[in-house]
Design an enzyme around this catalytic site. Structure first.
Site, PDB file in Angstrom:
ATOM      1  N   ARG A 150       1.904 -11.281   7.079  1.00 20.74           N
ATOM      2  CA  ARG A 150       0.800 -12.244   6.983  1.00 20.74           C
ATOM      3  C   ARG A 150       1.134 -13.561   7.665  1.00 20.74           C
ATOM      4  O   ARG A 150       0.237 -14.314   8.028  1.00 20.74           O
ATOM      5  CB  ARG A 150       0.386 -12.423   5.526  1.00 20.74           C
ATOM      6  CG  ARG A 150      -0.277 -11.150   4.975  1.00 20.74           C
ATOM      7  CD  ARG A 150      -0.686 -11.288   3.529  1.00 20.74           C
ATOM      8  NE  ARG A 150       0.432 -11.594   2.670  1.00 20.74           N
ATOM      9  CZ  ARG A 150       1.086 -10.709   1.929  1.00 20.74           C
ATOM     10  NH1 ARG A 150       0.729  -9.446   1.938  1.00 20.74           N
ATOM     11  NH2 ARG A 150       2.079 -11.081   1.161  1.00 20.74           N
ATOM     12  N   GLU A 195      16.036  -9.836  -5.856  1.00 17.88           N
ATOM     13  CA  GLU A 195      16.362  -9.734  -7.274  1.00 17.88           C
ATOM     14  C   GLU A 195      17.074  -8.414  -7.563  1.00 17.88           C
ATOM     15  O   GLU A 195      18.034  -8.370  -8.322  1.00 17.88           O
ATOM     16  CB  GLU A 195      15.073  -9.849  -8.090  1.00 17.88           C
ATOM     17  CG  GLU A 195      15.310  -9.891  -9.576  1.00 17.88           C
ATOM     18  CD  GLU A 195      14.046 -10.097 -10.368  1.00 17.88           C
ATOM     19  OE1 GLU A 195      14.128 -10.024 -11.600  1.00 17.88           O
ATOM     20  OE2 GLU A 195      12.976 -10.316  -9.766  1.00 17.88           O
TER      21      GLU A 195
END
Length: 174
Positions: free
Chosen positions: A62, A99
């Site tokens: 994007r 993560e």
């Protein structure tokens, strides 16, 4: 359309996407609105109009949508930064931790020249891992990262902290 609230109103909020507990900020509703799209691009470019930007780096995917429009407004070139294996010529890569696991970003090794002034553009700043890796990628080529411009910043995730020492502009903060 210089009112951030009008831009904010064009972004659809989708609860529980892509998984329960996540609130997704869907920019497709902004992209389909001609005035909204123009306003978003103008807003992202405005702080850098007099900065002498040579290249705008857009982060997959994007960031491409906004980066090309910002580059056009600044009279700069556009450089895509992609996930590994997507670019056809010789690339340079920076890996970063997620993560749960790791990822990497790449750009063509001849995309940016030493000394060029670069603006990094993306749609969203969350934890800042991809943006930080992109900054390292650009700086590793000897270019100057003048700043980072994002449409949306998720302030609670504190991605800005990972980019300490760099100018970060967010059109909208949630």
């Amino acid at each position: 359309m210089d009112d951030p609230d009008r831009l904010r109103a064009l972004i659809r909020h989708v609860p529980d996407f892509p998984k329960p507990g996540i609130l997704f900020y869907d920019i497709t509703t902004l992209l389909r609105d001609p005035a909204g799209l123009q306003a978003a691009l103008d807003c992202l470019a405005a702080p850098y109009r007099e900065a002498g930007i040579d290249a705008v780096v857009g982060i997959e995917s994007r960031g491409f949508l906004f980066g090309i429009g910002v580059a056009d407004r600044l009279g700069a070139g556009f450089v895509p930064v992609r996930k590994p294996g997507k670019l056809p010529a010789r690339t340079v890569r920076v890996a970063y931790d997620l993560e749960y696991g790791s990822d990497a970003v790449e750009m063509h090794d001849d995309a940016i020249e030493a000394g060029q002034r670069v603006l990094v553009v993306d749609d969203l700043l969350a934890t800042g891992g991809t943006a930080q890796a992109t900054v390292e990628l650009v700086a590793g080529r000897g270019a100057v990262v003048h700043g980072l411009a994002v449409l949306i910043e998720l302030g609670a995730l504190d991605g800005r902290a990972r980019l300490a020492g760099h100018d970060v502009f967010a059109a909208l903060r949630y």
